[in-house]
Design an enzyme around this catalytic site. Sequence first.
Site, short mmCIF file in Angstrom:
data_model
loop_
_atom_site.label_atom_id
_atom_site.label_comp_id
_atom_site.label_asym_id
_atom_site.label_seq_id
_atom_site.Cartn_x
_atom_site.Cartn_y
_atom_site.Cartn_z
N LYS A 146 -3.69 7.74 -3.74
CA LYS A 146 -2.59 8.30 -2.97
C LYS A 146 -1.53 8.79 -3.94
CE LYS A 146 -2.68 7.80 1.14
NZ LYS A 146 -3.37 8.63 2.17
N ASP B 127 -6.57 17.05 6.46
CA ASP B 127 -6.36 15.80 7.20
C ASP B 127 -5.25 16.02 8.24
OD1 ASP B 127 -6.12 13.27 8.17
OD2 ASP B 127 -5.35 12.35 6.35
N ASP C 225 -5.34 12.05 -2.32
CA ASP C 225 -4.72 12.44 -1.04
C ASP C 225 -3.23 12.63 -1.29
OD1 ASP C 225 -3.94 12.89 1.53
OD2 ASP C 225 -4.69 11.00 2.36
N HIS D 204 0.88 -1.17 0.00
CA HIS D 204 0.00 0.00 0.00
C HIS D 204 0.91 1.22 0.00
CE1 HIS D 204 -4.00 1.64 0.50
NE2 HIS D 204 -3.61 2.41 1.50
N GLU E 85 -13.81 6.34 4.96
CA GLU E 85 -12.82 5.44 4.36
C GLU E 85 -12.46 4.36 5.39
OE1 GLU E 85 -9.51 8.03 3.42
OE2 GLU E 85 -9.03 8.32 5.53
N LYS F 239 -10.60 11.91 12.33
CA LYS F 239 -9.93 10.66 12.73
C LYS F 239 -9.86 10.61 14.25
CE LYS F 239 -7.06 10.15 8.59
NZ LYS F 239 -5.70 10.10 8.02
N LYS G 16 -10.10 6.73 -3.40
CA LYS G 16 -9.09 7.74 -3.04
C LYS G 16 -7.77 7.28 -3.62
CE LYS G 16 -7.14 8.88 1.46
NZ LYS G 16 -7.45 9.49 2.76
N GLU H 196 -7.30 16.07 -0.87
CA GLU H 196 -6.98 15.98 0.56
C GLU H 196 -5.55 16.41 0.83
OE1 GLU H 196 -8.15 12.18 2.11
OE2 GLU H 196 -6.89 12.34 3.90
C1 MUC Z 1 -4.49 9.27 5.14
O1 MUC Z 1 -3.65 10.13 5.05
O2 MUC Z 1 -5.64 9.61 4.94
C2 MUC Z 1 -6.21 6.73 4.82
C3 MUC Z 1 -6.47 5.87 3.79
C4 MUC Z 1 -5.25 5.44 3.27
O3 MUC Z 1 -5.03 4.67 2.35
O4 MUC Z 1 -4.25 6.06 3.97
C5 MUC Z 1 -4.80 6.73 5.05
C6 MUC Z 1 -4.09 7.89 5.57
MG MG Z 2 -5.07 11.67 4.41
#
Ligand code: MUC
Ligand code: MG
Length: 373
Positions: free
Chosen positions: A169, A249, A198, A22, A327, A273, A167, A224
């Site tokens: 990354k 975040d 994000d 991941h 999420e 969170k 989402k 994000e």
């Molecule tokens: C984050 O920064 O949001 C949330 C889902 C994911 O894949 O990483 C996290 C951390």
């Molecule tokens: Mg995040």
Amino acid sequence: MSNPVIQRVDTLIVDLPTIRPHKLAMHTMQQQTLVIIRLHCSDGVEGIGEATTIGGLAYGYESPEGIKANIDRYLAPALIGLPAGNVNAAMLRLDLIAKGNTFAKSGLESALLDAQGKRLGLAVSELLGGRVRDSLEVAWTLASGDTARDIAEAEHMLEIRRHRLFKLKIGANPLQQDLDHVIAIKRELGDRASVRVDVNQYWDESQAIRACQVLGDNGVDLIEQPISRINRAGQVRLNQRSPAPIMADESIESVDDALQLAATGAASVFALKIAKNGGPRAVLRTAQIAEAAGIALYGGTMLEGSVGTLASAHAFLTLRQLTWGTELFGPLLLTEEIVTEAPQYRDFALHVPATPGLGLTLDETRLARFARR
Ligand code: MUC
Ligand code: MG
């Protein structure tokens, strides 16, 4: 026993493999490390909680090993002998003896709520004032690091009706490469899915100005944490000019941060969170600030296992509006489970039973197998 007290707190570190690497901007996960908390009370009730971060010290200021050490040495001793049913008094005590440490406090607050719920026969969401929904829509994070693989993964999730919010990354690669990756995925999924990104603070403002424009123009729904949490003025400027809404975040490390962000207009969506705020009750204080300021809400995750995920879920079930969904997919990223009945995901949502406490029982055999020695 009419006035049970907290007798003992045990912590253990549990390492569980992920279903695939991941890839986040700051770290590639091959496994997730959970800190599981067992809070024993004099009436025989045990509350369970979880304090989990991402990538050791790569994401936040607390590592799993540090969380365990700080609970064992400072936080747990401060709780021993306190009334087990008074969550307010217990958390006040922790705030008096320890600055910060919101991840550790979140796990302890979850365990206190679980114990009290079991004692009273109430789900944690009921202890928090009552749920207004029984399920939560859950996004999936596409983070294999490969565009074709991410598209195939998204198609599979749509097909089995598990997720339709995705989402992505980004942030670690050269900017244009990341933008091409996102645009290719959005083009393929079209209106069948909501695509969000994000950046985990990895752009500077000059990059973010162009990138937010391009992403907004190409149908990305939400951006994000594009820039550093430190650059508050930059966040305000971006929030004013980005065609896609900006979500905070990492900028929210406390309820006080949430107030500052709301007051300055630095984001139009907050990622809630429990770990960043210090627990399921603390995160609802951030939610109330957002509500009062007209800021939309999203139920975030630190990729917790089932215990932390359900502690978050019970809090999110009580919110009036959760415009951007959640999420809470952490358990689905792991190959192994440490509870007897895994959380239920179907029809794009996590379904949360109203059984007492968090509604979970630890599987002792599996826990012993994956606990770090
Ligand atoms: C984050 O920064 O949001 C949330 C889902 C994911 O894949 O990483 C996290 C951390
Ligand atoms: Mg995040």
